[in-house]
Structures are given as structure tokens and as C-alpha cells.
Design a protein around this motif. Structure first.
Motif, PDB file in Angstrom:
ATOM      1  N   GLN A 121       0.976  -1.205  -0.220  1.00  0.00           N
ATOM      2  CA  GLN A 121       0.011  -0.073  -0.150  1.00  0.00           C
ATOM      3  C   GLN A 121       0.909   1.274   0.186  1.00  0.00           C
ATOM      4  O   GLN A 121       0.581   1.990  -0.671  1.00  0.00           O
ATOM      5  CB  GLN A 121      -0.789   0.008   1.347  1.00  0.00           C
ATOM      6  CG  GLN A 121      -2.084  -0.643   1.119  1.00  0.00           C
ATOM      7  CD  GLN A 121      -2.973  -0.757   2.404  1.00  0.00           C
ATOM      8  OE1 GLN A 121      -2.466  -0.803   3.316  1.00  0.00           O
ATOM      9  NE2 GLN A 121      -4.255  -0.620   2.327  1.00  0.00           N
ATOM     10  N   LYS A 131      -4.899   2.165  -7.493  1.00  0.00           N
ATOM     11  CA  LYS A 131      -6.217   1.580  -8.183  1.00  0.00           C
ATOM     12  C   LYS A 131      -5.900   0.141  -8.638  1.00  0.00           C
ATOM     13  O   LYS A 131      -6.892  -0.724  -8.655  1.00  0.00           O
ATOM     14  CB  LYS A 131      -6.493   2.444  -9.230  1.00  0.00           C
ATOM     15  CG  LYS A 131      -5.731   2.262 -10.601  1.00  0.00           C
ATOM     16  CD  LYS A 131      -6.372   3.106 -11.665  1.00  0.00           C
ATOM     17  CE  LYS A 131      -5.523   2.897 -12.892  1.00  0.00           C
ATOM     18  NZ  LYS A 131      -4.288   2.280 -13.177  1.00  0.00           N
ATOM     19  N   HIS A 134      -6.807  -4.345  -4.430  1.00  0.00           N
ATOM     20  CA  HIS A 134      -8.058  -4.020  -3.895  1.00  0.00           C
ATOM     21  C   HIS A 134      -8.203  -4.880  -2.350  1.00  0.00           C
ATOM     22  O   HIS A 134      -7.652  -5.992  -2.162  1.00  0.00           O
ATOM     23  CB  HIS A 134      -8.962  -5.105  -5.004  1.00  0.00           C
ATOM     24  CG  HIS A 134      -8.715  -4.433  -6.367  1.00  0.00           C
ATOM     25  ND1 HIS A 134      -9.285  -3.356  -7.080  1.00  0.00           N
ATOM     26  CD2 HIS A 134      -7.825  -4.910  -7.220  1.00  0.00           C
ATOM     27  CE1 HIS A 134      -8.799  -3.024  -7.999  1.00  0.00           C
ATOM     28  NE2 HIS A 134      -7.952  -4.050  -8.371  1.00  0.00           N
ATOM     29  N   ALA A 136     -10.073  -6.997  -1.310  1.00  0.00           N
ATOM     30  CA  ALA A 136     -11.056  -7.992  -1.694  1.00  0.00           C
ATOM     31  C   ALA A 136     -11.083  -9.120  -0.874  1.00  0.00           C
ATOM     32  O   ALA A 136     -11.784 -10.101  -1.341  1.00  0.00           O
ATOM     33  CB  ALA A 136     -10.904  -8.257  -3.190  1.00  0.00           C
ATOM     34  N   TYR A 195      -5.294  -9.009   0.339  1.00  0.00           N
ATOM     35  CA  TYR A 195      -5.660  -7.772  -0.543  1.00  0.00           C
ATOM     36  C   TYR A 195      -5.393  -8.803  -1.989  1.00  0.00           C
ATOM     37  O   TYR A 195      -4.719  -9.748  -2.179  1.00  0.00           O
ATOM     38  CB  TYR A 195      -4.648  -6.701  -0.721  1.00  0.00           C
ATOM     39  CG  TYR A 195      -5.387  -5.587   0.107  1.00  0.00           C
ATOM     40  CD1 TYR A 195      -5.698  -5.724   1.290  1.00  0.00           C
ATOM     41  CD2 TYR A 195      -5.284  -4.232  -0.331  1.00  0.00           C
ATOM     42  CE1 TYR A 195      -6.507  -4.769   2.177  1.00  0.00           C
ATOM     43  CE2 TYR A 195      -5.907  -3.038   0.566  1.00  0.00           C
ATOM     44  CZ  TYR A 195      -6.295  -3.485   1.857  1.00  0.00           C
ATOM     45  OH  TYR A 195      -6.821  -2.547   2.157  1.00  0.00           O
ATOM     46  N   SER A 196      -5.902  -8.053  -3.189  1.00  0.00           N
ATOM     47  CA  SER A 196      -5.546  -8.717  -4.394  1.00  0.00           C
ATOM     48  C   SER A 196      -5.007  -7.547  -5.647  1.00  0.00           C
ATOM     49  O   SER A 196      -5.245  -6.339  -5.164  1.00  0.00           O
ATOM     50  CB  SER A 196      -6.661  -9.296  -5.302  1.00  0.00           C
ATOM     51  OG  SER A 196      -7.864  -8.449  -5.621  1.00  0.00           O
ATOM     52  N   CYS A 197      -4.340  -7.999  -6.501  1.00  0.00           N
ATOM     53  CA  CYS A 197      -3.689  -7.061  -7.395  1.00  0.00           C
ATOM     54  C   CYS A 197      -4.206  -7.337  -8.729  1.00  0.00           C
ATOM     55  O   CYS A 197      -4.291  -8.398  -9.072  1.00  0.00           O
ATOM     56  CB  CYS A 197      -2.259  -7.066  -7.295  1.00  0.00           C
ATOM     57  SG  CYS A 197      -1.610  -5.963  -8.805  1.00  0.00           S
ATOM     58  N   SER A 198      -5.034  -6.410  -9.331  1.00  0.00           N
ATOM     59  CA  SER A 198      -5.587  -6.458 -10.780  1.00  0.00           C
ATOM     60  C   SER A 198      -4.591  -6.812 -11.826  1.00  0.00           C
ATOM     61  O   SER A 198      -5.174  -6.794 -12.999  1.00  0.00           O
ATOM     62  CB  SER A 198      -6.826  -5.775 -11.072  1.00  0.00           C
ATOM     63  OG  SER A 198      -6.384  -4.489 -10.521  1.00  0.00           O
ATOM     64  N   SER A 285     -16.282  -5.629 -11.535  1.00  0.00           N
ATOM     65  CA  SER A 285     -16.078  -5.019 -10.148  1.00  0.00           C
ATOM     66  C   SER A 285     -15.793  -5.899  -9.102  1.00  0.00           C
ATOM     67  O   SER A 285     -15.579  -5.491  -7.991  1.00  0.00           O
ATOM     68  CB  SER A 285     -17.153  -4.077  -9.835  1.00  0.00           C
ATOM     69  OG  SER A 285     -18.283  -4.991  -9.645  1.00  0.00           O
ATOM     70  N   HIS A 287     -13.176  -8.465  -7.293  1.00  0.00           N
ATOM     71  CA  HIS A 287     -11.719  -8.474  -7.182  1.00  0.00           C
ATOM     72  C   HIS A 287     -11.365  -9.609  -6.364  1.00  0.00           C
ATOM     73  O   HIS A 287     -10.148  -9.779  -6.098  1.00  0.00           O
ATOM     74  CB  HIS A 287     -11.038  -7.343  -6.891  1.00  0.00           C
ATOM     75  CG  HIS A 287     -11.209  -6.068  -7.881  1.00  0.00           C
ATOM     76  ND1 HIS A 287     -10.838  -6.143  -9.202  1.00  0.00           N
ATOM     77  CD2 HIS A 287     -11.847  -5.043  -7.732  1.00  0.00           C
ATOM     78  CE1 HIS A 287     -11.180  -5.170  -9.728  1.00  0.00           C
ATOM     79  NE2 HIS A 287     -12.007  -4.166  -8.952  1.00  0.00           N
ATOM     80  N   THR A 288     -12.153 -10.513  -5.755  1.00  0.00           N
ATOM     81  CA  THR A 288     -11.900 -11.388  -4.938  1.00  0.00           C
ATOM     82  C   THR A 288     -11.341 -12.845  -5.462  1.00  0.00           C
ATOM     83  O   THR A 288     -11.991 -13.452  -6.302  1.00  0.00           O
ATOM     84  CB  THR A 288     -13.132 -11.932  -3.995  1.00  0.00           C
ATOM     85  OG1 THR A 288     -13.486 -10.881  -3.552  1.00  0.00           O
ATOM     86  CG2 THR A 288     -12.438 -12.875  -3.115  1.00  0.00           C
TER      87      THR A 288
END
Ligand SMILES: Cc1cc2nc3c(=O)[nH]c(=O)nc-3n(C[C@H](O)[C@H](O)[C@H](O)COP(=O)(O)OP(=O)(O)OC[C@H]3O[C@@H](n4cnc5c(N)ncnc54)[C@H](O)[C@@H]3O)c2cc1C
Length: 414
Positions: A121, A131, A134, A136, A195-198, A285, A287-288
Motif C-alpha cells: 500500500q 487503483k 483491492h 477484496a 488484498y488482491s492486485c488486478s 468490479s 476482485h476476490t
């Protein structure tokens, strides 16, 4: 060109080390033969595995072991040659997978894993890449009542011990909370902390751009052109030559190409993995990431589509490409989501560099002043990269260390 430190390898580990050294006032040149973040750090499942405290270990369940050996476990594949060549490594891996040893490894890794969300982060904020991250969580789903109930019991113990938050989700609630089909499932666990990263590659590139904006230099060059000895290191490229007192080897699965010629022998092997993107109807939308625990693969929502990542393939890093797991898993995954068409023409392949004791190497080389190692991050390198870069920078600059690095010492193999 003279600099303070040359960092070899611009994956998540090298980029994070370069950024943290730069924050401590060091002039750093970052080197990769490709662009920033384009190897293993690009194609992973993007999970910041805050709940993944227990390392990925040798299967203890005899049924799972038998399914793995007979290639009935979708998430796993091996090349017979690997088993022959690395039999002693497998024995050592099984030895380190005893319950008591797993407890110790988990305790050793915990301070690093605990940094995975906060350190990402912090860097993402500086890099303007928030952005891509997430809050998620992570969903694990189970197909058999036995594996579900066993997982619930294990999760309760882990949550208490490691201060984690999770929900037990029975089958009826799963469909209401997640965009998945539940007919073949018994239930799931929703871990709230990860968390996840897209888009892992974009995130590493954003960190690389931050490093350059702050005055760091990135050059494309072959790390094998490094020469030197005690505090005098030189990297020669066709157009320039860079000298530094200190050098960091952060070449992931390729690190052995530097340490072996310098006389170091570490028991590092390659656990390969594949991914493919699908044009599924998964909501943008959402993100999990979802792990199908009874088959060992992940469905990770990415900007490029729904990414299915396979479990482990035990094979030499440069052995022929054999994405057989993907084909098997596509049929299995269709029980959970409508995958849709493949979005890529070929499967991506990456290599997780792994030690049998499931810890990375982070620290100073025994016999060469100014030579530092940071590689072998197993299944969690994307998560712990920023924390590990910070730890290495603290070690190199003599700062107070935020955790005990001894379990990661390169000397543990001597
Ligand atoms: C399928 C799969 C899924 C995964 N999912 C996750 C996950 O969800 N979460 C997680 O935390 N981890 C995950 N991982 C693990 C994670 O991706 C790795 O641990 C991590 O990317 C390793 O980073 P690295 O910087 O050490 O290596 P790399 O990203 O491989 O970087 C090494 C760099 O060295 C460079 N290089 C190599 N040779 C030379 C040379 N001769 N000269 C110059 N440069 C060179 C390469 O180009 C590369 O950029 C996954 C891995 C795989 C394969």
C-alpha cells in the motif's frame, strides 16, 4: 559510471530492494535483460497472501500424494526427469514439511507476511498505483464435506494464532455472496485480510517508474556480465561499464547463474506454473481471487480477464513447456464459473524459485564483501517483495531491522 549499488533483476524483489535502498540515500542502478516486472512477477495470481502463513509444503495426506504421483490432482504436474535429478531435494522438502517444522517456518515468515499489504500500500500510494490494489479478501472453496470441515477446523486455529479474520460460508450462502456456481461445492472460507492486485506487471512497472522518477537508473543488460571481488563490482554492457561497491542478486530463478560461478551452492529448485486468461462473465468490479482447494488452482480477476493460475509443475526451469494442467483444470473450473473463451493464444509460464526449507535467502554472501543475496521467495514473492526489499536495505545500511533475518541467512546451507 560509478554508483553505490547495482541491483541485478527487476522483478518485484529487485525493484523493491532498489526503491528501499534509494530511500536510504543510496545511488542505485537496477539491471534486467527484459523490461521491469516482465518475468515471474508479471504472471502470478496477484494475491497479497496475508492469510497464507503456512507455507506450501510436501503433501502429507496419502490420498493427495497418490493423486499427485498419478497426475490425478489437477493443480500438479511433474517431469519424471526432475524427480530423478532432485530426489534428495524432495526428501529434504518432505522432512521440512513435518508439522513441527511447518510451525517454525510459519513463525519465521510471519513478520514478512504481515508486511505484505501495508508495504505494498505504501509503495502503491507513492507510485500512484493504488487503483491496482483491492481490499477484496480471498475465497477458498471445498468440494468434499471432509475437506471443508477439516479446513474450517484448521482456519479456526490459524485465525486465533495469527490474528486473522475469516467467515465460514455454507453452500447456500456462497452463491448469494460470490459470482460462482455452487452445485459441486460444500462450502468456503472467506479470508478478509488479504488484498488482491488486478495487474501485477503494471504494479511492478509503476514501482520501477517511481524508482526512476526519484533519480534511479534502470538499464537493460545481461547480469552474467558481472565481474568483481570484495567491494569492487563491475557490470559491463556493450555501451558502458558500471562500478559499485555493493551488488544485490535478485534474479529469482536465474540467481544461480551468478552465485554458482562465484562458488556458492544452494539447494534451490524451480516450481513452474502457468496461467491463461478467459473472456468469462466474471463481473469487472469483483476482485476476490478464488482457490479451488481440492484441485489446487486459482481464479484471479485481472484487468486482462479472469486469470486461471495452475499449481506446481516440478520441472527444470528451461525444460520444454508442458501446460497440460491448464487443459485438465479448464474442465474442472467450469463447475465453478463459466470460463468462456481463452483470451490468450498461448499459456504464460513462470518459475517460482524454491528452497526445501521454504524460506528465501536474504543476506550477505559469506565469502565476498559487498555481495548480497535476495531470492528464493517460493509461492509468496509477489506478496513479500516490498517487505523483503525493506529488510535487505536495512541490513545493507546497518539500520535497525524490523524483523529477525537469521532464518533467511545464506549461511544456513554451509
Ligand atoms: C503461477 C504463479 C502464481 C503465483 N501467484 C502468486 C501470488 O498470488 N502471490 C504471491 O505472493 N506470489 C505468487 N507467485 C510467486 C511470485 O510470482 C514470485 O515469488 C515472484 O514473482 C518472484 O519475484 P522475483 O523478483 O524474485 O523474480 P522474477 O520476477 O522472475 O524476476 C527476476 C528477474 O531477473 C531477470 N533476469 C533473469 N536472468 C537475467 C540475466 N541474465 N540478466 C538480467 N536480468 C535477468 C528476469 O528478466 C526477471 O525480471 C506465483 C508464481 C507463479 C509462477
Amino acid at each position: 559510471m560509478k554508483t553505490d549499488v547495482i541491483v541485478l533483476g527487476a522483478g518485484i524483489i529487485g525493484v523493491s530492494a532498489a526503491l528501499h535502498l534509494q530511500k536510504k540515500g543510496r545511488k542505485v542502478v537496477l539491471v534486467d535483460r527484459r523490461g521491469i516486472g516482465e518475468e515471474t512477477s508479471s504472471g502470478n495470481a496477484g494475491m497479497l497472501v496475508r492469510a497464507g502463513i503456512r507455507p506450501y509444503h510436501f503433501p502429507k495426506d496419502p490420498v493427495l500424494l497418490a493423486r499427485s504421483i498419478t497426475k490425478q490432482f489437477g493443480g500438479f504436474n511433474y517431469h519424471p526427469q526432475f524427480l530423478l535429478t532432485h530426489f534428495p531435494w524432495l526428501i529434504s522438502y518432505a522432512w521440512h514439511s513435518r508439522a513441527q517444522s511447518i510451525e517454525q517456518i510459519s513463525a519465521d515468515m510471519l513478520p514478512l507476511i504481515e508486511t505484505c499489504v501495508t508495504e505494498h500500500q505504501a509503495l502503491a500510494l507513492e507510485a500512484g498505483a493504488q487503483k491496482l490494489l483491492h481490499a477484496a479478501g480471498w475465497l477458498t472453496v471445498y468440494r468434499s464435506e471432509k475437506s471443508f470441515r477439516r479446513a474450517v477446523a484448521a482456519a479456526q486455529g490459524m485465525a486465533k494464532k495469527y490474528n486473522l479474520d475469516f467467515d465460514v460460508i455454507e453452500r447456500q450462502q456462497l452463491a448469494a455472496r460470490f459470482p460462482i456456481k455452487v452445485d459441486k461445492l460444500q462450502g468456503g472460507l472467506y479470508w478478509r485480510d488479504p488484498y488482491s492486485c488486478s495487474n501485477p506487471e503494471s504494479l511492478v512497472k509503476a514501482y520501477g517508474a517511481l524508482f526512476e522518477r526519484n533519480g534511479g537508473v534502470f538499464i537493460r543488460a545481461d547480469a552474467r556480465n558481472v565481474t568483481g571481488q570484495a567491494n569492487q563490482w563491475r557490470l559491463s554492457t556493450p555501451s558502458t561499464s558500471i562500478e559499485a561497491k555493493e551488488i544485490v542478486v535478485a534474479l529469482g530463478a536465474w540467481s544461480k547463474e551468478i552465485y554458482e560461478p562465484l562458488g556458492y551452492r544452494f539447494p534451490m529448485v524451480d516450481k513452474r506454473g502457468y496461467h491463461m486468461h478467459y473472456k468469462s462473465s466474471w463481473p469487472d468490479s469483483f476482485h476476490t481471487p478464488v482457490t479451488d482447494m481440492d484441485h489446487g488452482y486459482v481464479l484471479a480477476p485481472m484487468e486482462q480477464g479472469l486469470r486461471m493460475t495452475t499449481g506446481v509443475e516440478l520441472a527444470a526451469r528451461d525444460a520444454p513447456y508442458t501446460p497440460v494442467q491448464l487443459k485438465r483444470l479448464e474442465t474442472i473450473a467450469k463447475d465453478i464459473v463459466d470460463l468462456g473463451q481463452r483470451a490468450d493464444s498461448t499459456a504464460w509460464m513462470g518459475t517460482r524459485p524454491c528452497f526445501a526449507d521454504m524460506r528465501p535467502i536474504v543476506g550477505a554472501a559469506q565469502n565476498h564483501a559487498g555481495l548480497w543475496f535476495c531470492f528464493g521467495h517460493n509461492h509468496v514473492g509477489f506478496s513479500v517483495g516490498p517487505g523483503c526489499g525493506k529488510l535487505l536495505a536495512e541490513m545493507m545500511t546497518g539500520d535497525t531491522l524490523f524483523m529477525n533475518p537469521l532464518p533467511f541467512s545464506p549461511n544456513r546451507f554451509s
